[in-house]
Design a protein around this motif. Structure first.
Motif, PDB file in Angstrom:
ATOM      1  N   PHE A  27       0.621  -1.215  -0.006  1.00  0.00           N
ATOM      2  CA  PHE A  27       0.082  -0.072   0.067  1.00  0.00           C
ATOM      3  C   PHE A  27       0.827   1.317  -0.024  1.00  0.00           C
ATOM      4  CE2 PHE A  27      -2.640  -3.291   1.837  1.00  0.00           C
ATOM      5  CZ  PHE A  27      -3.668  -3.165   0.953  1.00  0.00           C
ATOM      6  N   GLY A  28       2.242   1.156   0.047  1.00  0.00           N
ATOM      7  CA  GLY A  28       3.182   2.228  -0.072  1.00  0.00           C
ATOM      8  C   GLY A  28       3.240   2.821   1.267  1.00  0.00           C
ATOM      9  N   ILE A  31       1.864   9.937   6.515  1.00  0.00           N
ATOM     10  CA  ILE A  31       2.529  10.802   7.173  1.00  0.00           C
ATOM     11  C   ILE A  31       3.680  11.262   6.350  1.00  0.00           C
ATOM     12  CG2 ILE A  31       3.743   9.896   8.613  1.00  0.00           C
ATOM     13  CD1 ILE A  31       3.023  11.692  10.957  1.00  0.00           C
ATOM     14  N   ASP A  32       4.226  10.275   5.785  1.00  0.00           N
ATOM     15  CA  ASP A  32       5.678  10.289   4.989  1.00  0.00           C
ATOM     16  C   ASP A  32       4.999  10.472   3.511  1.00  0.00           C
ATOM     17  OD1 ASP A  32       7.314   9.817   6.982  1.00  0.00           O
ATOM     18  OD2 ASP A  32       6.639   7.622   6.663  1.00  0.00           O
ATOM     19  N   SER A  33       3.935  10.330   3.057  1.00  0.00           N
ATOM     20  CA  SER A  33       3.430  10.592   1.589  1.00  0.00           C
ATOM     21  C   SER A  33       1.948  11.076   1.740  1.00  0.00           C
ATOM     22  CB  SER A  33       3.482   9.229   0.896  1.00  0.00           C
ATOM     23  OG  SER A  33       2.827   9.065  -0.209  1.00  0.00           O
ATOM     24  N   SER A  61      -6.541   6.966   0.968  1.00  0.00           N
ATOM     25  CA  SER A  61      -5.061   7.140   1.314  1.00  0.00           C
ATOM     26  C   SER A  61      -4.491   5.709   1.498  1.00  0.00           C
ATOM     27  CB  SER A  61      -4.983   8.006   2.308  1.00  0.00           C
ATOM     28  OG  SER A  61      -5.069   7.265   3.674  1.00  0.00           O
ATOM     29  N   ASN A  62      -3.105   5.635   1.445  1.00  0.00           N
ATOM     30  CA  ASN A  62      -2.440   4.620   1.731  1.00  0.00           C
ATOM     31  C   ASN A  62      -2.795   3.834   3.128  1.00  0.00           C
ATOM     32  OD1 ASN A  62      -1.014   5.374  -0.676  1.00  0.00           O
ATOM     33  ND2 ASN A  62       0.767   5.691   0.116  1.00  0.00           N
TER      34      ASN A  62
END
Ligand SMILES: [Fe+2]
Ligand SMILES: [Fe+2]
Lengths: 252, 314
Positions: free
Chosen positions: B198-199, B203-205, B220-221
């Motif tokens: 899921f990537g 928070i990072d992307s 979202s991921n």
């Protein structure tokens, strides 16, 4: 040999052909020259696998020893396999795959039309379903033989080599033994002698259109009808039977 | 025609929930984003044939072999379907494959892991297809028409794959000690990579940017990952598999499962090309593609030859 034993061995032979050729084709998965062809070869492998399941299941029922189609496929040793030598020949290149398929599908096209008339209703029913599939297999193999034969210099040469290499395994297609002859008198087995000329005519016309030569008559290899194989079958079975042999108590 | 006007009209159509079709106006960035995402998706389907293909010839029963072969064939079919959908954006399949071979285009990281025992076939169907479905169900609402329709069609087959994979796992957990150990081993190896599908964390992307604005990406991921975890943990427990994450715990107040820390170093290492099978997977695709060149050339030569004949006859 009793009639039951004969019918068992005859059915087993038909099942083994489908099983081993299916296995060879399944080895090509994800290795096709184009994605469409990958899927087409897998399709043929699946048809053959379905046919093998039906025939081996029936063979187990005839035998009456409570052996399932899986027992017959995974727990039987090489010398008790009766598939044609042609079916176990390796996937040397795409031309060999197509030549093998052309020879076998042409034979099966005639074989299963006759087997549909069998006095054995199960074999007749399986043949009826199979003939529809084989028509497609034959069309596919013929189309590629013509395309490769009449394509580039390289494809022509490769296709001719494949035809030449595999020719010596085509004599077996028409072999019969005492089992065939007994079952023939009962209207169960197919008389393959008259199929030989039809097969030759059909192959000649495809090769002709493909600008390929029909190989000169050579010595024809034999043995599978008695369970004597090329070295290739042992490797196929070693791989195929690995889990069943390594974990004999497991059910999958 | 003012570009700005057209872009705003485009955005209005997106905001109104309309599908964008291949012949419609679309900003360059939208087209590029979709080509990248859809070709990556197509390549993933095709490269994904390899780890499962590793077990075809060793499948332990005729039925298992038939199901596996048919499943891999489905994945190839998904690849074909997605290549065709991507081609509507003006890129050819040959170009996409070249980008795969040069490394410009990626495929899903998950397929850089090896399939080591028969239970891996179960784990891949159950966890990898299972994670893919969560993502693809969300993509059924993506804004590009051909992609959205491809997802609707593909999802039906994926859920079938997921059930069949789970069935393998369940059967093995009911089997001998050896079979149970294989199933647990497969679970241990595939669980974390499946979560990474899921990537990176939101928070990072952050779930923002063009893909969200254009409604290519709908969720979202972390939202998608959580959905996957929530549906999978109970399935695992039901058949007696131990979750390979001691921090997995039902969180009453959130109504979700909490989970442990994902090893993002591993994720980045594999993405950069240092997973166990990156080189093997790509080499396989390149080698068989090159080996098939003479066949494709022959088909092309034959077509041209006989096209000329037809013209002469006509
Ligand atoms: Fe798929
Ligand atoms: Fe799938």
């Amino acid at each position: 040999m009793t009639k039951k034993e004969e019918l068992y061995l005859y059915t087993l032979r038909l099942g083994d052909n489908a099983l081993i050729l299916s296995h060879r084709l399944s080895q090509l998965c994800s290795k096709g020259p184009i994605l469409e062809e990958d899927l087409a070869l897998t399709n043929i492998a699946l048809d053959l696998l379905g046919r093998a399941q039906a025939l081996l299941k029936y063979a187990g029922e005839i035998e009456g020893k409570n052996r399932s189609e899986d027992d017959l496929a995974y727990r039987r040793e090489e010398k008790n396999y009766y598939n044609l030598l042609l079916t176990e020949q390796p996937n040397k290149d795409f031309a060999h795959v197509i030549a093998r398929q052309l020879f076998i599908s042409t034979f099966e096209f005639f074989l299963f039309q006759e087997l549909e008339k069998s006095a054995d209703t199960t074999l007749s029913a399986i043949a009826g379903k199979t003939i529809k599939e084989v028509k497609y297999h034959l069309q596919h193999a013929s189309d590629w033989t013509i395309r490769l034969g009449d394509g580039t210099k390289e494809s022509h040469d490769r296709m001719q080599s494949a035809i030449n290499d595999l020719w010596m395994y085509t004599g077996e297609l028409f072999e019969m033994n005492g089992i065939d002859l007994d079952l023939l008198t009962q209207g169960i087995a197919v008389d393959t002698i008259p199929l030989q000329k039809k097969w030759r005519d059909c192959i000649n016309s495809v090769l002709n259109e493909a600008t390929l030569f029909v190989p000169k008559d050579t010595y024809m290899q034999t043995g599978s009808i008695n369970g004597v194989h090329s070295e290739h079958l042992g490797h196929i079975l070693a791989e195929m039977q690995y889990l069943q042999r390594a974990y004999p108590d497991a059910k999958w | 025609m003012h570009n700005e006007h057209t872009d705003s009209h485009f955005q209005k159509r997106i905001d109104d929930g309309e599908h964008i079709e291949p012949k419609d106006y679309m900003p360059d960035g939208y087209r590029k984003h979709l080509i990248r995402q859809m070709s990556q998706h197509a390549h993933s389907e095709v490269i994904g044939m390899q780890p499962e293909g590793n077990w075809i010839t060793r499948a332990p029963s005729l039925r298992a072999k038939q199901i596996l072969l048919a499943k891999i064939q489905d994945e190839g079919g998904h690849g074909l379907y997605l290549y065709s959908a991507a081609e509507t954006l003006g890129i050819s399949r040959a170009e996409m494959i070249e980008q795969l071979h040069t490394g410009k285009a990626k495929y899903s990281n998950i397929f850089n892991y090896p399939a080591l025992n028969w239970a891996d076939i179960g784990a891949i169907g159950w966890l990898v297809d299972g994670a893919a479905i969560v993502n693809q169900v969300s993509l059924q609402r993506t804004s590009f028409g051909p992609y959205s329709r491809a997802m609707v069609r593909i999802c039906k087959e994926e859920s079938f794959h997921q059930r069949q994979g789970y069935e393998i796992m369940a059967r093995m957990m009911k089997g001998t000690k050896d079979q149970q150990a294989m199933a647990q081993d497969a679970m241990n190896r595939w669980w974390w990579p499946a979560l990474m599908m899921f990537g990176p964390h939101d928070i990072d992307s952050p779930h923002s940017g063009d893909a969200v604005k254009w409604k290519i990406k709908r969720e979202s991921n972390d939202t998608l990952r959580q959905k996957f975890i929530d549906k999978t943990v109970q399935q695992a427990e039901l058949i007696g598999l131990v979750m390979p994450d001691k921090d997995i715990k039902w969180n009453e107040s959130k109504g979700h499962y909490d989970h442990g820390k994902i090893d993002w170093d591993e994720f980045h290492r594999v993405i950069k090309g240092n997973g166990p099978c990156n080189k093997q997977r790509l080499d396989h695709h390149i080698n068989y593609f090159n080996e098939g060149a003479w066949v494709r050339d022959a088909a092309e030569a034959y077509k041209i030859k006989h096209l000329k004949e037809e013209l002469v006859i006509a």
